[in-house]
Scaffold this motif. Structure first.
Motif, mmCIF file in Angstrom:
data_model
loop_
_atom_site.group_PDB
_atom_site.id
_atom_site.type_symbol
_atom_site.label_atom_id
_atom_site.label_comp_id
_atom_site.label_asym_id
_atom_site.label_seq_id
_atom_site.Cartn_x
_atom_site.Cartn_y
_atom_site.Cartn_z
ATOM 1 N N TRP A 400 0.807 -1.215 0.000
ATOM 2 C CA TRP A 400 0.000 0.000 0.000
ATOM 3 C C TRP A 400 0.845 1.272 0.000
ATOM 4 C CZ3 TRP A 400 -5.089 -0.188 -0.911
ATOM 5 C CH2 TRP A 400 -5.735 -1.427 -0.728
ATOM 6 N N SER A 401 1.913 1.294 0.796
ATOM 7 C CA SER A 401 2.679 2.538 0.930
ATOM 8 C C SER A 401 4.043 2.239 1.535
ATOM 9 C CB SER A 401 1.931 3.540 1.819
ATOM 10 O OG SER A 401 1.723 2.982 3.115
ATOM 11 N N GLY A 402 4.923 3.232 1.472
ATOM 12 C CA GLY A 402 6.218 3.118 2.124
ATOM 13 C C GLY A 402 7.294 2.503 1.253
ATOM 14 N N ASP A 403 8.501 2.478 1.819
ATOM 15 C CA ASP A 403 9.680 2.022 1.084
ATOM 16 C C ASP A 403 10.190 0.663 1.548
ATOM 17 O OD1 ASP A 403 9.766 4.395 -0.415
ATOM 18 O OD2 ASP A 403 10.809 5.429 1.220
ATOM 19 N N ALA A 404 9.539 0.055 2.517
ATOM 20 C CA ALA A 404 10.017 -1.229 3.039
ATOM 21 C C ALA A 404 8.834 -2.042 3.532
ATOM 22 C CB ALA A 404 11.016 -1.009 4.174
ATOM 23 N N ALA A 405 9.031 -3.360 3.591
ATOM 24 C CA ALA A 405 7.984 -4.243 4.108
ATOM 25 C C ALA A 405 7.636 -3.817 5.538
ATOM 26 C CB ALA A 405 8.479 -5.683 4.076
ATOM 27 N N PRO A 406 6.338 -3.896 5.901
ATOM 28 C CA PRO A 406 5.216 -4.520 5.170
ATOM 29 C C PRO A 406 4.465 -3.600 4.213
ATOM 30 C CG PRO A 406 4.495 -3.949 7.366
ATOM 31 C CD PRO A 406 5.946 -3.561 7.294
ATOM 32 N N PHE A 407 5.052 -2.468 3.805
ATOM 33 C CA PHE A 407 4.477 -1.605 2.766
ATOM 34 C C PHE A 407 3.027 -1.200 3.056
ATOM 35 C CE2 PHE A 407 7.739 -4.078 0.425
ATOM 36 C CZ PHE A 407 8.579 -3.016 0.066
ATOM 37 N N GLY A 408 2.758 -0.850 4.317
ATOM 38 C CA GLY A 408 1.434 -0.363 4.676
ATOM 39 C C GLY A 408 0.365 -1.429 4.776
ATOM 40 N N PHE A 409 0.740 -2.688 4.536
ATOM 41 C CA PHE A 409 -0.233 -3.782 4.696
ATOM 42 C C PHE A 409 -0.738 -3.809 6.129
ATOM 43 C CE2 PHE A 409 -0.855 -8.284 5.917
ATOM 44 C CZ PHE A 409 -1.956 -8.568 5.124
ATOM 45 N N THR A 410 0.142 -3.583 7.080
ATOM 46 C CA THR A 410 -0.203 -3.361 8.469
ATOM 47 C C THR A 410 0.658 -2.208 8.958
ATOM 48 O OG1 THR A 410 -0.171 -4.307 10.707
ATOM 49 C CG2 THR A 410 1.451 -5.140 9.147
ATOM 50 N N HIS A 411 0.169 -1.489 9.950
ATOM 51 C CA HIS A 411 0.918 -0.338 10.451
ATOM 52 C C HIS A 411 1.890 -0.716 11.558
ATOM 53 C CE1 HIS A 411 -1.367 2.333 7.916
ATOM 54 N NE2 HIS A 411 -2.492 1.849 8.392
ATOM 55 N N GLU A 412 1.988 -2.011 11.826
ATOM 56 C CA GLU A 412 2.959 -2.511 12.792
ATOM 57 C C GLU A 412 4.140 -3.126 12.045
ATOM 58 O OE1 GLU A 412 2.552 -2.013 15.968
ATOM 59 O OE2 GLU A 412 0.534 -1.175 15.757
ATOM 60 N N PRO A 413 5.336 -3.067 12.611
ATOM 61 C CA PRO A 413 6.511 -3.680 11.959
ATOM 62 C C PRO A 413 6.511 -5.199 12.124
ATOM 63 C CG PRO A 413 7.153 -2.728 14.053
ATOM 64 C CD PRO A 413 5.694 -2.377 13.865
ATOM 65 N N THR A 414 5.517 -5.830 11.512
ATOM 66 C CA THR A 414 5.274 -7.262 11.689
ATOM 67 C C THR A 414 5.646 -8.022 10.423
ATOM 68 O OG1 THR A 414 3.425 -6.731 13.159
ATOM 69 C CG2 THR A 414 3.507 -8.963 12.283
ATOM 70 N N ARG A 415 6.146 -9.219 10.589
ATOM 71 C CA ARG A 415 6.425 -10.076 9.441
ATOM 72 C C ARG A 415 5.108 -10.572 8.859
ATOM 73 N NH1 ARG A 415 9.930 -15.722 9.331
ATOM 74 N NH2 ARG A 415 7.965 -16.634 10.054
ATOM 75 N N THR A 416 4.927 -10.377 7.579
ATOM 76 C CA THR A 416 3.695 -10.821 6.938
ATOM 77 C C THR A 416 3.710 -12.339 6.753
ATOM 78 O OG1 THR A 416 4.693 -10.300 4.793
ATOM 79 C CG2 THR A 416 3.257 -8.640 5.761
ATOM 80 N N TRP A 417 2.523 -12.931 6.629
ATOM 81 C CA TRP A 417 2.410 -14.391 6.612
ATOM 82 C C TRP A 417 3.143 -15.001 5.426
ATOM 83 C CZ3 TRP A 417 -0.538 -17.665 3.223
ATOM 84 C CH2 TRP A 417 -1.259 -16.998 2.251
ATOM 85 N N LEU A 418 3.179 -14.305 4.302
ATOM 86 C CA LEU A 418 4.074 -14.637 3.189
ATOM 87 C C LEU A 418 4.992 -13.439 2.970
ATOM 88 C CD1 LEU A 418 1.676 -16.315 0.579
ATOM 89 C CD2 LEU A 418 3.488 -17.451 1.881
#
Length: 519
Positions: A400-418
Motif C-alpha cells: 500500500w505505501s512506504g519504502d520497506a515491508a510490510p508496505f502499509g499492509f499493516t501499520h505494525e513492523p510485523t512479518r507478513t504471513w508470506l
C-alpha cells in the motif's frame, strides 16, 4: 468485480495477516478504483491447511479475520458505497476438523456418520489435484476420498444431510445481506456412485460434471430468486468456478434455472496470441448467445501465476508447461509482461459482460517466485515435493505505501504471513502519484467503462485488420484495437484515442499496445 484475498489484502489488527476490518478500511480505495462488487475468499474458521478452503464451520468467522459483527459492518459499509459483497462457498469438501468429519472418524465402518463423506474399504486410482493419491486410510482400515489435500475430505452429495446443511448455509449468509456466492469447484460435487478407476487414456472424469449437479443448482437458484430484487443488494446471484475443456461441458450450467454466472477462465489460460485470444472470445459469445446465464471474464485469481509474469515468458510455456515453468525457474521479462498486461487490461474491460479483477493486478504485481521453502504454505508445493511451485507467489500481501515491508499492509513492523519482495515502486501510494502508472490506467479505464454507453452488456463486431491485430467495434461509437505483431501498425483512420495502454506516436500502434477509440 474485484477479488479480495482476505489474508493478503490489508490488516487493521496489526498482525501479519489480513482481516475483515482491514478490508473495510480500504473500501474507499476500491470505490475510487471503480469497483461495484467484491468477492471475498473464505474467512471461515479453519486450520488453514489450504488457506481457508478447509472449512471447519460454514457459518462462522475465523478469529484471525474477525467476527460475524465485522462481516456485518463490512457489508454495511460496502453498501453505503454501492459495493456489493460476494462470498466463497466451499461445497466439495470441508476441513478434517469439521464436527461431522470428527464424528465420522469416531464412527464404525459403514456407520451413519461416515455416510456424509466418501469412505470405502479399498481406494481406487484417483489422484489428488494437489498431487499424490486422493485417498487416505484411517486406523480402522477404511479409506476416505479427498480430491484435494488429505485435510479436506469430500462430502457425499447424495446424502440428504449435506444438501440440507448447505441450504442452511446459503440462507444464513443471504439473510445477512450477501449479494452473491462464488461456488468453489462447482463441477466436482457429485462422483459416479461406483467410483470407477480412471483408465490411462481418460478423456472424461467420474468426478466432473455429473448430471445430478444440475438439479442441485436449480434448487440453489430457487433460493437465490426467493430474495427481493427491489431492495439493496438487488437480485441475489452466484458465480461458479468451473474449469472446462469443451463448451458442451459448461452449457448445461447456463440454463434459465441454472446458475446466473459461470467463470470464463479460457482468456486466462491461452497464450498472448491474436488467433487464440479471438478464438476463446468467440467461443464464449457462442455459448452465451442464446442463454440466460453469463460468463464473466477473468485474467487472474488466487490459483494462477500473476498476469505480468505469465505474459512475460515464452508463450509456448503457456501452451505446454515445462518442469522449469512449474518449478518457477523460467526466465520472466517483467517489463515485457507489464506492457502486455496493460494491453490485456484494456481488452478485459472492453469485452461484453462482467469482468473480475484479482487484487494487485491493478498494480501490475508480478509473481513472487523466490519464497524460501520454509515460508511456503501451499499444499500443492508440499504434496509435490517442490516439483510444482504452488500458488503462494500470487497471494503475497498487498503493498500500500512506504519504502520497506510490510508496505502499509499493516501499520505494525510485523512479518507478513508470506514474505513481500521489494515492491516500493509498485505501492498504491507510489502509483497514485504517477499519471501513467498501471493503477491509474485501471482507474481511467473503469471510469470510462462506467460512463460509455457501448461498454458493459452487448456484443461486438470483429473488423479484419490482418493477422496478429485484434480490432472490434461496439456500438455506439467505440473501437478497440490491439497490436500483437512484431512491428507497428497504423490506427484506423477517422478515430481519436480515448485511452491507450502505452505511448501511441504519430497515429501508429506499437507492438503489445491496445487502444480505445471513438470517432
Amino acid at each position: 468485480m474485484y477479488q479480495v484475498y482476505p489474508r493478503s489484502f490489508a490488516s487493521a489488527g496489526g498482525s501479519g495477516e489480513g482481516d475483515l476490518r482491514g478490508i473495510q478500511s480500504r473500501l474507499e480505495y476500491l470505490s475510487e478504483l471503480g469497483v461495484t462488487a467484491i468477492w471475498l475468499n473464505p474467512f471461515y474458521p479453519s486450520p488453514m491447511r489450504d488457506s481457508g478452503y478447509d472449512v471447519a464451520d460454514y457459518c462462522g468467522v475465523d478469529p484471525k479475520f474477525g467476527t460475524l459483527e465485522d462481516v456485518d459492518a463490512l457489508i454495511g459499509a460496502a453498501g453505503r458505497l454501492d459495493i456489493r459483497v460476494i462470498i466463497d462457498i466451499v461445497p466439495n469438501h470441508c476441513s478434517a476438523e469439521h464436527p461431522w468429519f470428527r464424528e465420522a472418524l469416531a464412527d464404525r465402518p459403514g456407520g451413519t456418520a461416515r455416510e456424509r463423506f466418501v469412505f470405502r474399504d479399498r481406494p481406487n486410482n484417483w489422484e489428488s489435484h494437489f498431487g499424490g493419491p486422493a485417498w487416505t486410510q484411517v486406523p480402522d482400515g477404511q479409506w476416505y476420498l479427498h480430491l484435494f489435500d488429505s485435510s479436506q475430505p469430500d462430502f457425499n452429495w447424495r446424502h440428504p444431510d449435506v444438501v440440507a446443511m448447505f441450504e442452511r448455509v446459503l440462507r444464513f449468509w443471504l439473510d445477512r445481506g450477501v449479494a452473491a456466492i462464488r461456488i468453489d469447484m462447482a463441477n466436482t460435487l457429485f462422483k459416479q456412485a461406483a467410483l470407477p478407476d480412471l483408465p490411462p487414456d481418460a478423456v472424461s472424469w467420474p468426478y466432473y460434471h455429473q448430471p445430478e449437479i444440475h438439479e442441485l443448482y436449480r434448487s440453489w437458484r430457487a433460493i437465490l430468486d426467493s430474495y427481493p430484487a427491489d431492495e439493496f443488494p438487488g437480485p441475489r446471484g452466484a458465480v461458479a468456478e468451473i474449469w472446462f475443456n469443451h463448451p458442451e461441458e459448461v452449457l448445461p450450467y447456463l440454463t434459465a434455472q441454472g446458475l446466473p454466472q459461470t467463470f470464463n477462465f479460457r482468456l486466462m489460460r491461452v497464450p498472448w496470441a491474436a488467433g487464440e485470444l479471438r478464438s476463446v472470445i468467440d467461443e464464449a459469445r457462442d455459448m452465451t448467445r442464446n442463454s440466460t446465464g453469463s460468463m464473466p471474464w477473468v485474467l487472474g485469481n488466487h490459483d494462477v501465476t500473476r498476469l505480468v509474469s505469465r505474459l512475460g515468458v515464452d508463450q509456448n510455456l503457456i501452451r505446454v508447461p515445462t518442469d522449469e515453468w512449474r518449478r518457477g525457474t523460467a526466465h520472466v521479462d517483467v517489463a515485457l509482461g507489464t506492457r502486455r498486461a496493460r494491453a490485456a487490461a484494456l481488452l478485459l474491460l472492453a469485452l461484453p459482460g462482467s469482468a473480475y479483477i484479482y487484487q494487485g493486478d491493478e498494480l501490475g504485481l508480478p509473481e513472487h517466485f523466490d519464497i524460501p521453502t520454509a515460508r511456503r504454505e501451499d499444499p500443492t508445493f508440499h504434496r509435490n515435493g517442490g516439483t510444482a511451485i504452488g500458488r503462494d507467489g500470487c497471494r503475497i500481501p498487498m503493498p500500500w505505501s512506504g519504502d520497506a515491508a510490510p508496505f502499509g499492509f499493516t501499520h505494525e513492523p510485523t512479518r507478513t504471513w508470506l514474505p513481500q519482495p521489494n515492491w516500493s515502486a509498485l505501492t498504491v501510494e507510489t502509483q497514485s502519484a504517477k499519471p501513467d502508472s498501471m493503477l491509474n490506467l485501471y482507474r481511467e479505464a473503469l471510469s470510462l467503462r462506467h460512463g460509455h454507453p457501448a461498454l458493459g452488456d452487448g456484443d461486438l463486431e470483429w473488423l479484419d485488420q490482418g493477422d496478429d491485430v485484434l480490432v472490434f467495434r461496439r456500438e455506439p461509437d467505440f473501437l478497440f484495437a490491439l497490436n500483437l505483431r512484431d512491428e507497428t501498425v497504423s490506427l484506423p483512420p477517422g478515430y481519436r484515442i480515448l485511452l491507450a495502454s502505452g505511448p501511441v506516436p504519430d497515429g501508429s500502434l506499437p507492438t503489445d499496445t491496445a487502444v480505445w477509440l471513438t470517432s
